[in-house]
Design a protein around this motif. Sequence first.
Motif, mmCIF file in Angstrom:
data_model
loop_
_atom_site.group_PDB
_atom_site.id
_atom_site.type_symbol
_atom_site.label_atom_id
_atom_site.label_comp_id
_atom_site.label_asym_id
_atom_site.label_seq_id
_atom_site.Cartn_x
_atom_site.Cartn_y
_atom_site.Cartn_z
ATOM 1 N N GLN A 174 19.857 15.661 92.763
ATOM 2 C CA GLN A 174 21.377 15.461 93.024
ATOM 3 C C GLN A 174 21.988 16.608 93.345
ATOM 4 O O GLN A 174 21.732 17.662 92.984
ATOM 5 C CB GLN A 174 22.080 14.820 92.124
ATOM 6 C CG GLN A 174 21.718 13.665 91.414
ATOM 7 C CD GLN A 174 22.679 12.884 90.178
ATOM 8 O OE1 GLN A 174 23.438 13.744 89.788
ATOM 9 N NE2 GLN A 174 22.495 11.669 89.835
ATOM 10 N N ALA A 175 22.713 16.549 94.755
ATOM 11 C CA ALA A 175 23.387 17.716 95.088
ATOM 12 C C ALA A 175 24.893 17.897 94.337
ATOM 13 O O ALA A 175 25.494 16.878 94.243
ATOM 14 C CB ALA A 175 23.693 17.482 96.738
ATOM 15 N N ARG A 176 25.367 18.942 93.956
ATOM 16 C CA ARG A 176 26.518 19.118 93.458
ATOM 17 C C ARG A 176 27.540 19.802 94.454
ATOM 18 O O ARG A 176 27.230 20.127 95.432
ATOM 19 C CB ARG A 176 26.265 20.486 92.146
ATOM 20 C CG ARG A 176 25.322 19.732 91.251
ATOM 21 C CD ARG A 176 24.902 20.946 90.116
ATOM 22 N NE ARG A 176 26.296 21.197 89.402
ATOM 23 C CZ ARG A 176 26.266 21.943 88.351
ATOM 24 N NH1 ARG A 176 25.151 22.803 88.318
ATOM 25 N NH2 ARG A 176 27.215 22.172 87.687
ATOM 26 N N THR A 177 28.599 19.814 93.959
ATOM 27 C CA THR A 177 29.855 20.127 94.894
ATOM 28 C C THR A 177 29.837 21.583 95.177
ATOM 29 O O THR A 177 30.387 22.213 96.024
ATOM 30 C CB THR A 177 31.291 19.742 94.083
ATOM 31 O OG1 THR A 177 31.251 20.274 92.897
ATOM 32 C CG2 THR A 177 31.351 18.513 94.021
ATOM 33 N N ASP A 178 28.999 22.579 94.215
ATOM 34 C CA ASP A 178 29.033 24.036 94.704
ATOM 35 C C ASP A 178 27.967 24.231 95.507
ATOM 36 O O ASP A 178 27.605 25.306 95.645
ATOM 37 C CB ASP A 178 29.070 24.753 93.393
ATOM 38 C CG ASP A 178 27.821 24.340 92.605
ATOM 39 O OD1 ASP A 178 27.556 24.751 91.428
ATOM 40 O OD2 ASP A 178 27.184 23.343 92.859
ATOM 41 N N GLY A 179 27.018 23.117 95.922
ATOM 42 C CA GLY A 179 25.862 23.514 96.851
ATOM 43 C C GLY A 179 24.720 23.607 96.081
ATOM 44 O O GLY A 179 23.437 23.534 96.809
ATOM 45 N N SER A 180 24.686 23.612 94.835
ATOM 46 C CA SER A 180 23.544 23.772 94.054
ATOM 47 C C SER A 180 22.637 22.417 93.923
ATOM 48 O O SER A 180 23.267 21.360 94.125
ATOM 49 C CB SER A 180 23.623 24.442 92.531
ATOM 50 O OG SER A 180 24.388 23.563 91.975
#
Length: 231
Positions: free
Chosen positions: A147-153
């Motif tokens: 899963q992609a997180r909002t901070d780009g990680s």
Amino acid sequence: MILECSQCGSRYEVPDSAIGPDGRTVRCANCKHSWFQSGASPAPAAPPPAPAAALAPEPEPAPLPPRSFAAAEPVPEPSYDPFDEPAPKQRSGIRWTIAALVALVSVLLGGAALLYWKAPQVLTQLGLPIGGANAQLVFSEKNVALQARTDGSKLFIVSGKVLNDSATAQHVPDIRIQLLDGERREVYSWRITPPVRTLEPKAGFDFNGAKVDVPSGAKSVKLSFVSEFDG
């Protein structure tokens, strides 16, 4: 012409001919106030249009000087080895990032496929043995997700279920998640503490573990049990 009474503000629309150019006295029909209304001033006559200026003829363009053409030189044949591999093209930052993401997703999908089978003997053949303290505990309903997180990680998630396939209660050790490269070497691992330490016969529980930005060299996932007392 519009007439307006200065006393009560009543307004009347009358033709200009009723007032005349010299004006006349009028009376308001509402309040009976009388006043002298001057006539409308005639509109000034429009000036005659100015005569159009004669257009001067455009000068003819000067002739272009003659051009001299040099004799075309033959283009030499390129000298190269037809079996030589071309140099790799430089990729832009965005294309490189997309390619790396696609490669990582492919690795994770491959790991999900390896974790799909539920039979213990198949897990052993694929290098995913249950192992550890108790062979009566079985992993099932395993799943791997990215899963992609909002901070780009990127969040790497492993989930599944542990079942007690025996007729007696079993002790549940810690669950170890290992990421292996193409040569079955560990590149990353972590532990999950089970919600219960004793599992009744034919009972089970769900588990899940997540890590951020795991190494991209992983090619497969291995689940096993490890004693909670091991370092």
